[in-house]
Design a protein around this motif. Structure first.
Motif, PDB file in Angstrom:
ATOM      1  N   THR B 303       0.751  -1.195  -0.025  1.00 24.16           N
ATOM      2  CA  THR B 303      -0.005   0.131  -0.059  1.00 24.16           C
ATOM      3  C   THR B 303       0.904   1.431  -0.106  1.00 24.16           C
ATOM      4  O   THR B 303       0.048   2.494  -0.230  1.00 24.16           O
ATOM      5  CB  THR B 303      -0.917   0.066   1.271  1.00 24.16           C
ATOM      6  N   ASP B 304       2.075   1.123   0.318  1.00 19.34           N
ATOM      7  CA  ASP B 304       2.861   2.268   0.366  1.00 19.34           C
ATOM      8  C   ASP B 304       3.570   2.520  -0.920  1.00 19.34           C
ATOM      9  O   ASP B 304       4.185   1.509  -1.646  1.00 19.34           O
ATOM     10  CB  ASP B 304       4.307   1.895   1.430  1.00 19.34           C
ATOM     11  N   ILE B 305       3.638   3.748  -1.539  1.00 26.93           N
ATOM     12  CA  ILE B 305       4.170   4.002  -2.975  1.00 26.93           C
ATOM     13  C   ILE B 305       5.363   3.619  -3.259  1.00 26.93           C
ATOM     14  O   ILE B 305       5.880   3.213  -4.136  1.00 26.93           O
ATOM     15  CB  ILE B 305       3.644   5.354  -3.223  1.00 26.93           C
ATOM     16  N   LYS B 306       6.185   3.919  -2.084  1.00 25.64           N
ATOM     17  CA  LYS B 306       7.483   3.935  -2.272  1.00 25.64           C
ATOM     18  C   LYS B 306       7.740   2.185  -2.191  1.00 25.64           C
ATOM     19  O   LYS B 306       8.769   1.776  -2.844  1.00 25.64           O
ATOM     20  CB  LYS B 306       8.534   4.545  -1.328  1.00 25.64           C
ATOM     21  N   ARG B 307       7.383   1.562  -1.367  1.00 25.92           N
ATOM     22  CA  ARG B 307       7.336   0.196  -1.135  1.00 25.92           C
ATOM     23  C   ARG B 307       7.045  -0.585  -2.672  1.00 25.92           C
ATOM     24  O   ARG B 307       7.704  -1.710  -2.681  1.00 25.92           O
ATOM     25  CB  ARG B 307       6.767  -0.370   0.210  1.00 25.92           C
ATOM     26  N   ILE B 308       6.118  -0.365  -3.133  1.00 28.90           N
ATOM     27  CA  ILE B 308       5.796  -1.102  -4.365  1.00 28.90           C
ATOM     28  C   ILE B 308       6.870  -0.715  -5.311  1.00 28.90           C
ATOM     29  O   ILE B 308       7.283  -1.800  -6.013  1.00 28.90           O
ATOM     30  CB  ILE B 308       4.364  -0.290  -4.921  1.00 28.90           C
ATOM     31  N   LEU B 309       7.525   0.469  -5.382  1.00 31.54           N
ATOM     32  CA  LEU B 309       8.610   0.738  -6.460  1.00 31.54           C
ATOM     33  C   LEU B 309       9.520   0.090  -6.000  1.00 31.54           C
ATOM     34  O   LEU B 309      10.393  -0.555  -6.585  1.00 31.54           O
ATOM     35  CB  LEU B 309       8.954   2.114  -6.195  1.00 31.54           C
ATOM     36  N   ALA B 310       9.919  -0.311  -4.533  1.00 28.67           N
ATOM     37  CA  ALA B 310      11.114  -1.109  -4.100  1.00 28.67           C
ATOM     38  C   ALA B 310      10.927  -2.233  -4.467  1.00 28.67           C
ATOM     39  O   ALA B 310      12.091  -2.888  -5.089  1.00 28.67           O
ATOM     40  CB  ALA B 310      11.137  -0.792  -2.585  1.00 28.67           C
ATOM     41  N   PHE B 364      -3.819   4.303  -0.878  1.00 29.76           N
ATOM     42  CA  PHE B 364      -5.331   4.627  -0.745  1.00 29.76           C
ATOM     43  C   PHE B 364      -6.046   5.384  -0.249  1.00 29.76           C
ATOM     44  O   PHE B 364      -6.985   5.693  -0.124  1.00 29.76           O
ATOM     45  CB  PHE B 364      -5.874   3.119   0.146  1.00 29.76           C
ATOM     46  N   LYS B 365      -4.878   6.398   0.436  1.00 29.07           N
ATOM     47  CA  LYS B 365      -5.278   7.724   0.968  1.00 29.07           C
ATOM     48  C   LYS B 365      -5.232   8.895  -0.442  1.00 29.07           C
ATOM     49  O   LYS B 365      -5.592  10.029  -0.022  1.00 29.07           O
ATOM     50  CB  LYS B 365      -4.535   8.127   2.028  1.00 29.07           C
ATOM     51  N   MET B 366      -4.637   8.518  -1.449  1.00 32.12           N
ATOM     52  CA  MET B 366      -4.706   9.112  -2.516  1.00 32.12           C
ATOM     53  C   MET B 366      -5.706   8.757  -3.665  1.00 32.12           C
ATOM     54  O   MET B 366      -6.407   7.799  -3.148  1.00 32.12           O
ATOM     55  CB  MET B 366      -3.312   9.044  -3.501  1.00 32.12           C
ATOM     56  N   GLY B 367      -5.841   9.559  -4.641  1.00 29.34           N
ATOM     57  CA  GLY B 367      -6.892   9.144  -5.757  1.00 29.34           C
ATOM     58  C   GLY B 367      -7.366  10.251  -6.462  1.00 29.34           C
ATOM     59  O   GLY B 367      -7.094  11.512  -6.208  1.00 29.34           O
ATOM     60  N   GLY B 368      -7.455  10.120  -7.978  1.00 28.04           N
ATOM     61  CA  GLY B 368      -7.819  11.087  -8.646  1.00 28.04           C
ATOM     62  C   GLY B 368      -6.953  12.203  -8.770  1.00 28.04           C
ATOM     63  O   GLY B 368      -7.363  13.381  -8.889  1.00 28.04           O
ATOM     64  N   LEU B 369      -5.663  11.841  -8.701  1.00 29.14           N
ATOM     65  CA  LEU B 369      -4.777  12.931  -8.950  1.00 29.14           C
ATOM     66  C   LEU B 369      -4.249  13.431 -10.386  1.00 29.14           C
ATOM     67  O   LEU B 369      -3.321  14.409 -10.424  1.00 29.14           O
ATOM     68  CB  LEU B 369      -3.248  12.538  -7.975  1.00 29.14           C
ATOM     69  N   ARG B 370      -4.851  12.814 -11.112  1.00 26.84           N
ATOM     70  CA  ARG B 370      -4.536  12.984 -12.515  1.00 26.84           C
ATOM     71  C   ARG B 370      -4.520  14.359 -13.053  1.00 26.84           C
ATOM     72  O   ARG B 370      -3.933  15.125 -13.612  1.00 26.84           O
ATOM     73  CB  ARG B 370      -5.378  11.920 -13.470  1.00 26.84           C
ATOM     74  N   LYS B 371      -5.596  15.028 -12.525  1.00 25.91           N
ATOM     75  CA  LYS B 371      -5.940  16.518 -13.010  1.00 25.91           C
ATOM     76  C   LYS B 371      -5.020  17.486 -12.132  1.00 25.91           C
ATOM     77  O   LYS B 371      -4.704  18.412 -12.811  1.00 25.91           O
ATOM     78  CB  LYS B 371      -7.372  16.850 -12.893  1.00 25.91           C
ATOM     79  N   ILE B 437      -4.655   3.432  -9.066  1.00 26.77           N
ATOM     80  CA  ILE B 437      -5.455   4.082  -7.639  1.00 26.77           C
ATOM     81  C   ILE B 437      -5.171   5.428  -7.435  1.00 26.77           C
ATOM     82  O   ILE B 437      -5.710   6.074  -6.827  1.00 26.77           O
ATOM     83  CB  ILE B 437      -4.789   2.911  -6.617  1.00 26.77           C
ATOM     84  N   VAL B 438      -3.726   5.729  -7.678  1.00 31.92           N
ATOM     85  CA  VAL B 438      -3.390   6.899  -7.258  1.00 31.92           C
ATOM     86  C   VAL B 438      -3.960   8.064  -8.042  1.00 31.92           C
ATOM     87  O   VAL B 438      -4.412   9.199  -7.433  1.00 31.92           O
ATOM     88  CB  VAL B 438      -1.795   7.055  -7.382  1.00 31.92           C
ATOM     89  N   ILE B 506      -5.635  -6.324 -17.387  1.00 30.14           N
ATOM     90  CA  ILE B 506      -6.185  -6.946 -15.981  1.00 30.14           C
ATOM     91  C   ILE B 506      -6.192  -5.693 -14.926  1.00 30.14           C
ATOM     92  O   ILE B 506      -7.156  -5.601 -14.352  1.00 30.14           O
ATOM     93  CB  ILE B 506      -5.191  -8.048 -15.525  1.00 30.14           C
ATOM     94  N   ALA B 507      -4.855  -4.952 -14.861  1.00 27.19           N
ATOM     95  CA  ALA B 507      -5.251  -3.897 -13.877  1.00 27.19           C
ATOM     96  C   ALA B 507      -6.346  -2.980 -14.155  1.00 27.19           C
ATOM     97  O   ALA B 507      -7.005  -2.297 -13.157  1.00 27.19           O
ATOM     98  CB  ALA B 507      -3.774  -3.172 -13.734  1.00 27.19           C
TER      99      ALA B 507
END
Lengths: 102, 611
Positions: B303-310, B364-371, B437-438, B506-507
């Motif tokens: 769930t942590d953005i940096k851990r996913i990248l790690a 999961f505390k982010m979302g819709g940041l595209r704009k 998600i982000v 799939i995603a």
């Protein structure tokens, strides 16, 4: 040389030395201890002079001068210490002044 | 121009010294910190141009700076060695390093320990350059330990939080296990070949050692241990996710783009030794495949953005190891380079997102940041596409090459290829899970993008590199033995190409359309168990805690009063006993002293008279 035989002089010196030593060992008052030490000094001085007169040499008397000087210096320092000790501890008893034990 | 080679590692070192001892004001510190790396990058360019115009056979340059030490038959010179491999690594380190330093000026602008940050970063770049330029294994080892030290310092950069210090120590100790193995490898090689020069080792090893005999196998296995630790591969991978405790530019530079690739570099550098140990090569390939799958699955549940990248970094390093294992050296270095581009981009973009949402890292505390965050979104999109290896992005070229080479590998290449392809599918899923998600879905929070040029410029340059980096030709024709022409069937070709797209689809279904299948899976008991298992990285931490850390701590507890200390404690006790005895004689009574003196004098005089 028909003066006093050397044995007599040395015997007197030895007696004096032992008396002084006894005084140092049994006396509890610092002043008396210092006095006893003076007696020991003089006993040693007497032994020097006796020896010097036996062999007709001036060295004995020179050594006596040295002992006298030493005694004078010792008394000066010793009495000053005694004064300080008395001021601080109000006593001159050597057995009470035993703070420097291990 | 080649004579300037010594300047490349020296400039960052000078920067480090200035920053540590100079007490520079903030602006000047930024200039020194970034400038030293920038100059080093410029030097690299100046060296690369004439070097690459040489004919391919002459592309070797050796510069002896001074004789380091010389003991019996061990002569170690402080020698730099430039060939196409070290040139490419040098370019990556100084180029990407410069962009990340520039970005850091913006990212760390408000940090109190600004100068300390840049001094560590400069020291890191210097050590890393030494690692890739070392002509013998001793210089390489110096750089190797140097980057380990900097990694420790930078993971624990915000040391006022105890868990950061814990993560730093964990990284240091786990990599130390690998480093010990590597040091043993150095001793072993020196014992048998009586040299530590890399070129001499490869020549003598090929001349003296039979392929597949135990000598090269043991030497290669010991070196592999070091590479596994540094590159976070199974079973020494547990430190990398925790290393994300450091500031984000650190994660980008050290724990994604450069330092963790040191293991890949080491194996590629010593490839002739590894060719003599085909058993070890198979092990490398299997470890790479296992790591890329395990960390891919783990990345799916984080769930942590940096851990996913790690975890995705570990997975991509797994691809590089897979490539090394199947003998596709140049593909491994190629993937190392493209990975450096897009992973640096992803981490820097993640840093930009993290700043914009006020230091929140839970996706999961982010979302819709595209704009709201268009720049970060596009950076993530480009980096993500390169990461999943969509055709024509940089990642595609390198990963495609690796997978085709794997398919042609004689020892169960098909299975390894299948693992790699499945890993590519998972890569697509977890990358776009993150992006959907982000950046999509309902808007949360009041994120704002307000970056200066120092943050925008590196991101834009890295975007360009991630898109087009695949076209950079690598000058490895002479260096690495050519692979047998790959005879991958066209089916394999198509599968390899299209699998990432399937992952994205799939995603899209799971995390954008939010199809019910996923809900049902995650509600089921087995699904939950599986998710917990994956989330905790397949229980490796738990396993090590139970079987290594706990027994060790028990032993430590038992031997808290060191056994060896007993002897010294006895000595101390004896001395104290003597002291007690002697102190009895010190009564403090002057008359007693006088009597004792008299007795002594009488005794000794008596003794003298008697004789």
């Amino acid at each position: 040389m028909n003066g006093i035989p050397i044995e007599h002089g040395l015997l007197l010196a030895t007696l004096l030395f032992c008396l002084g030593l006894l005084g140092v060992l049994v006396r509890r008052n610092i002043i008396f201890v210092l006095m006893s030490m003076e007696i020991m000094f003089n006993a040693v001085g007497l032994a020097f002079i006796t020896g010097g007169s036996r062999w007709l040499q001036a060295d004995g008397q020179i050594m006596f001068m040295l002992v006298l000087t030493l005694a004078a210096a010792e008394v000066a320092v010793g009495l000053a210490l005694v004064l300080q000790l008395y001021k601080r501890f109000k006593t001159l008893d050597l057995d009470v002044l035993s703070k420097l034990n291990g | 121009m080649l004579k300037l080679l010594w300047l490349v590692p020296s400039l960052p070192l000078v920067g480090f010294v200035l920053l540590v001892f100079g007490r520079l004001p903030r602006k000047l510190a930024a200039c020194v910190g970034v400038g030293s790396i920038g100059l080093a990058a410029l030097m690299t360019l100046l060296i690369a141009l004439p070097f690459l115009s040489l004919p391919a056979e002459e592309q070797v340059y050796r510069q002896l700076l001074w004789q380091w030490f010389s003991v019996a038959e061990l002569n170690v010179g402080f020698t730099l060695y430039l060939d196409p491999l070290s040139l490419v690594m040098m370019g990556i380190i100084t180029g990407i390093g410069f962009l990340i330093h520039l970005y850091s000026v913006g990212y760390m602008a408000d940090d109190v320990a600004f100068n300390r940050f840049f001094s560590y970063m400069n020291l890191f770049v210097a050590a890393m350059l030494l690692l890739v330029l070392g002509d013998n294994l001793v210089v390489l080892y110096l750089g190797w330990e140097g980057v380990g030290l900097c990694s420790y310092l930078l993971i624990g950069f915000w040391y006022d939080k105890p868990e950061n210090g814990y993560a730093a120590r964990k990284a240091f100790i786990v990599t130390r296990i690998g480093d010990t193995s590597m040091a043993l490898g150095l001793f072993f090689i020196f014992m048998h070949l009586e040299t530590l020069d890399i070129q001499a080792i490869t020549q003598q090893a090929t001349a003296l050692w039979l392929p597949g005999s135990w000598l090269p196998v043991l030497a290669a296995a010991l070196l592999l241990g070091g590479a596994l630790g540094k590159s976070a591969q199974l079973p020494l991978q547990t430190w990398l996710p925790d290393a994300m405790a450091g500031p984000t530019p650190i994660s980008a530079l050290i724990h994604a783009a450069t330092m963790v690739t040191a293991g890949v570099y080491l194996i590629a550098r010593m490839h002739e030794l590894f060719l003599l140990a085909p058993q070890v090569m198979v092990v490398i390939a299997v470890i790479g495949a296992a790591t890329l799958l395990i960390s891919g699955f783990t990345a799916l549940t984080q769930t942590d953005i940096k851990r996913i990248l790690a975890f995705s970094t570990m997975s991509q390093l797994g691809y590089m190891f897979l490539a090394l294992g199947v003998g596709a050296w140049s593909a491994a270095i190629f993937h190392l380079m493209t990975h450096a581009f897009f992973k640096a981009l992803l981490f820097l973009a993640a840093g930009a997102v993290i700043i914009s949402v006020h230091h929140e890292q839970n996706i999961f505390k982010m979302g819709g940041l595209r704009k709201r965050l268009p720049l970060s979104f596009w950076c993530f999109m480009i980096g993500g596409l390169a990461l999943v290896a969509l055709p024509l992005t940089s990642g595609y070229f390198s990963k495609h090459e690796i997978l085709l080479a794997t398919a042609a590998f004689e020892h169960s290449g098909q299975w390894l290829w299948l693992a790699g392809v499945f890993g590519a599918l998972i890569t697509g899923i977890y990358t776009f899970r993150l992006i959907f998600i982000v950046f999509f879905g309902e808007e949360k929070g009041d994120a704002q993008e307000s970056f200066g040029m120092v943050i925008r410029l590196p991101l834009l340059v890295l975007c360009g590199l991630s898109l087009l980096g695949g076209w950079i030709p690598l000058p490895f024709a002479q260096l690495f033995p050519a692979l047998p022409a790959s005879h991958g069937s066209s089916v394999m070709n198509w599968v390899t190409t299209l699998v990432p797209v399937a992952g994205i689809v799939i995603a899209y279904l799971c995390f954008y359309k939010r199809s019910a299948v996923l809900e049902r899976l995650s509600q089921a008991r087995s699904g939950q168990l599986l998710q917990r298992f994956w989330f905790h990285g397949w229980g490796f931490d738990w396993f090590y805690e139970l079987f290594i850390v706990t027994p060790f701590m028990c032993l430590v507890d038992i031997n808290k009063n060191d056994v060896v200390d007993g002897f010294y404690r006895l000595l101390a006790w004896f001395a104290r006993l003597l002291y007690r005895l002697l102190s009895f004689t010190q009564t403090g009574r002057v008359r007693w002293y006088a009597a004792v003196i008299v007795l002594g004098v009488v005794g000794f005089v008596g003794l003298g008279v008697m004789r």
